[in-house]
Design a protein around this motif. Structure first.
Motif: not given
Length: 98
Positions: A11, A15, A23, A36-37, A41-45
């Motif tokens: 993250k 991010e 993704s 990672i989407d 933007g770059n979101t990490v879950t």
């Protein structure tokens, strides 16, 4: 190092960078996932969502890669790292992770 530490580190690194347009999911089997989407933007879950590319690797081997003890190409060639989906997306990862 555990999954939560890896996720937090990703993250922090990813991010803040510009969206990379795809993704990616790191699948560590029973140890969990990192998704990672990079489309908006770059979101990490730690979600197990659909991804353009899924990289399957044991958590210990991934930690070895992150810490420089295992080369990604060697991991792939030896079967420790498997890529499902769009290989070109896996190649783009270096630009956002590095």
């Amino acid at each position: 190092m555990d999954l939560a530490t890896l996720t937090a580190g990703m993250k922090e690194r990813i991010e803040a960078k510009p969206a990379f347009g795809n993704s990616v999911k790191f699948d560590f089997g029973d140890a969990g996932k990192i998704h990672i989407d990079g489309k908006n933007g770059n979101t990490v879950t730690n979600d197990d969502g659909a991804a353009d590319c899924t990289l399957k690797i044991a958590l210990g081997d991934f930690i070895d890669m992150v810490e420089g003890r295992l080369n990604g190409m060697n991991a792939f060639m030896s079967g420790k790292l498997k890529v499902d989906g769009d290989m070109s997306v896996a190649m783009k990862l270096q630009s956002i992770i590095g």
